[in-house]
Structures are given as structure tokens and as C-alpha cells.
Motif scaffolding. Structure first.
Motif, PDB file in Angstrom:
ATOM      1  N   GLY A 208      -2.427  -1.751   6.206  1.00 59.54           N
ATOM      2  CA  GLY A 208      -2.663  -0.314   6.181  1.00 59.54           C
ATOM      3  C   GLY A 208      -1.972   0.440   5.066  1.00 59.54           C
ATOM      4  N   SER A 209      -0.900  -0.129   4.506  1.00 59.88           N
ATOM      5  CA  SER A 209      -0.172   0.601   3.463  1.00 59.88           C
ATOM      6  C   SER A 209       0.675  -0.341   2.625  1.00 59.88           C
ATOM      7  CB  SER A 209       0.738   1.680   4.087  1.00 59.88           C
ATOM      8  OG  SER A 209       1.784   1.085   4.831  1.00 59.88           O
ATOM      9  N   GLY A 210       1.204   0.196   1.516  1.00 61.05           N
ATOM     10  CA  GLY A 210       2.162  -0.535   0.699  1.00 61.05           C
ATOM     11  C   GLY A 210       1.649  -1.872   0.179  1.00 61.05           C
ATOM     12  N   ILE A 211       2.499  -2.886   0.273  1.00 61.15           N
ATOM     13  CA  ILE A 211       2.171  -4.222  -0.250  1.00 61.15           C
ATOM     14  C   ILE A 211       0.951  -4.798   0.456  1.00 61.15           C
ATOM     15  CG2 ILE A 211       3.011  -6.593  -0.490  1.00 61.15           C
ATOM     16  CD1 ILE A 211       5.874  -5.362  -0.676  1.00 61.15           C
ATOM     17  N   GLY A 212       0.888  -4.624   1.772  1.00 60.63           N
ATOM     18  CA  GLY A 212      -0.232  -5.172   2.536  1.00 60.63           C
ATOM     19  C   GLY A 212      -1.565  -4.609   2.094  1.00 60.63           C
TER      20      GLY A 212
ATOM     21  N   VAL B 184       3.886  -6.800  -6.553  1.00 56.56           N
ATOM     22  CA  VAL B 184       4.213  -7.768  -5.494  1.00 56.56           C
ATOM     23  C   VAL B 184       2.943  -8.498  -5.053  1.00 56.56           C
ATOM     24  CG1 VAL B 184       5.288  -8.111  -3.247  1.00 56.56           C
ATOM     25  CG2 VAL B 184       6.135  -6.307  -4.752  1.00 56.56           C
ATOM     26  N   ALA B 185       1.834  -7.761  -4.972  1.00 59.03           N
ATOM     27  CA  ALA B 185       0.555  -8.379  -4.607  1.00 59.03           C
ATOM     28  C   ALA B 185       0.183  -9.480  -5.596  1.00 59.03           C
ATOM     29  CB  ALA B 185      -0.543  -7.322  -4.544  1.00 59.03           C
ATOM     30  N   THR B 186       0.442  -9.246  -6.865  1.00 60.47           N
ATOM     31  CA  THR B 186       0.154 -10.262  -7.889  1.00 60.47           C
ATOM     32  C   THR B 186       0.921 -11.551  -7.611  1.00 60.47           C
ATOM     33  OG1 THR B 186      -0.327  -8.601  -9.586  1.00 60.47           O
ATOM     34  CG2 THR B 186       0.310 -10.790 -10.360  1.00 60.47           C
TER      35      THR B 186
END
Length: 232
Positions: free
Chosen positions: A13-17, A207-209
Motif C-alpha cells: 500500500g505504501s513506501g517500499i512495498g 530499495v525496490a531496485t
């Protein structure tokens, strides 16, 4: 990993996720998004067309098994991405058992319980379990005791799981981001009494990368622990 992998994600729902979910959705992978309630599940389904949702509240790990038993779990899971988390700071002299338990439940016990439910599918695919931990999972500072304890425990969970599931071909990764620009970070700054400037911290996309790099590695390699720090 095959082209149309299926990922179970908490914290989309938010941020890194959200950054991870957007990237995986954009490349056409199948998403199964865990939401705390039906209203949140409806929002996530609208945000990610074609994604499936599961309802389960990480604040109440003892009810997750019941919740999952009343829903259809995916037959195939290539990766289980534990990204959701909660934080509540305070000195040891003031933290109540309720505050301790809330963070232990959401950050440690629920990830263990969700992993237990999806291990059969992950063994079949020789899939990947990834835990988004925290710098606090390696070092605990003043007023971070409860959160850091939950994240130190998450490291222990990941390390044990890695040894247990290696014969089954399941890979396990812990990612330890430093401070990341997100709603959680805004809350931390508020609790610390500091002004919040998101430009000072890691972009969730960065961070997702690193997360996608870890889960996209060919099966002959595994990232065990990955620390990501602000570059500014």
C-alpha cells in the motif's frame, strides 16, 4: 525465474512495498497482495488491475490461519515478499507490553506465520522468500528497543529458514535498508521531534531496485544479506 512469476507481497500500500508492486505489475507478473481488511483489499485491487488480494491482519497473527482457511490461496508462488512493518519508538522505561507486542506481531510473528502457510508452494517452485528488515535489525539505538528487537528476530527467522529450506531449493534474502522516504519515516521523525525532509533519505524506488535484483538472480546464486544505505 520464469516470465510470469507470481509474487505474494505484504505492505504493497505504501513506501517500499508500493514501489516493488508497481514494478512487478508493470512487467506483467502476477501479484497476490495481502491487505489488513476488505476495504484495503478493494483499494489495492483497483490500484493494480488483475492483481489478487488476500485479507489478513498482521496485527493479529493468531487469526491469520483462520483468515487464510476462508480464502483461496494461490497454487503457485515464486516469491514471498515481506515488506509490511510498523514502528513505535520509546525508551525501555516507558514502553508497555502492548507496544512491544504490536511490533513483534506485525514485524516478526506474522511474517513467520505467513511463511509457514506458503512454504508448500515455494518448495514446489524452488522459490524465494525475501524479508525487508532494517538497519535496526543489525544495530539498536536509544528508543528503538522494541522495533529493533522485532527486526533482530526477523534476521534470526530468515537465517534459520535459509538453513532449513536450502535442501528444498528455496532461497532466502534479508534486505536492510537505511532510512527510506516513506510514511513510516515521517512517523519516526514526528516521534523523534525532528523535521522530515524526504530528500535526505533513500527513495523507495532505489530499495525496490535492490529487491528485484535479488529475486531475479539466476538459480545458481543467492543474495543472503543486502544492506542499503542513503548515498547523500
Amino acid at each position: 525465474m520464469r516470465d510470469m512469476a507470481t509474487h505474494v507481497i505484504t505492505g504493497a500500500g505504501s513506501g517500499i512495498g508500493a514501489a516493488v508492486a508497481r514494478r512487478l505489475h508493470a512487467r506483467g507478473d502476477e501479484l497476490v497482495l495481502l491487505a489488513r481488511d476488505a476495504g484495503r483489499a478493494k483499494e489495492l485491487a483497483a490500484e493494480y488491475p488483475g492483481a489478487r488480494t488476500l485479507v489478513g491482519d498482521l496485527a493479529d497473527p493468531e487469526r491469520l490461519s483462520w483468515a487464510f482457511s476462508h480464502q483461496s490461496l494461490p497454487d503457485r508462488v515464486d516469491s514471498l515478499l515481506h515488506i509490511a512493518g510498523v514502528v513505535d519508538l520509546g525508551p525501555v522505561g516507558e514502553l508497555t507490553p502492548k507496544v512491544w507486542q504490536a511490533q513483534l506481531n506485525a514485524n516478526l510473528v506474522s511474517p513467520a506465520e505467513i511463511t509457514r502457510h506458503f512454504l508448500p508452494q515455494l518448495r514446489l517452485t524452488q522459490g524465494h522468500v525475501l524479508f525487508v528488515n532494517s538497519g535496526a535489525g543489525l544495530n539498536a539505538h536509544a528508543e528503538w528497543s522494541a522495533y529493533a528487537a522485532s527486526k533482530h528476530g526477523l534476521k534470526a527467522l530468515a537465517d534459520s529458514l535459509r538453513h532449513e529450506e536450502k535442501p528444498n531449493g528455496v532461497r532466502v534474502t534479508s534486505v536492510y535498508p537505511g532510512r527510506t522516504a516513506s510514511p513510516m519515516q515521517a512517523k519516526v521523525h514526528q516521534q523523534e521531534g525532528k523535521a522530515y525532509d524526504p530528500s535526505r533519505w533513500i527513495d523507495p524506488e532505489s530499495v525496490a531496485t535492490t529487491i528485484l535484483m535479488a529475486i531475479d538472480l539466476p538459480s545458481d546464486a543467492e543474495v543472503n544479506d543486502l544492506t542499503v544505505r542513503p548515498g547523500r
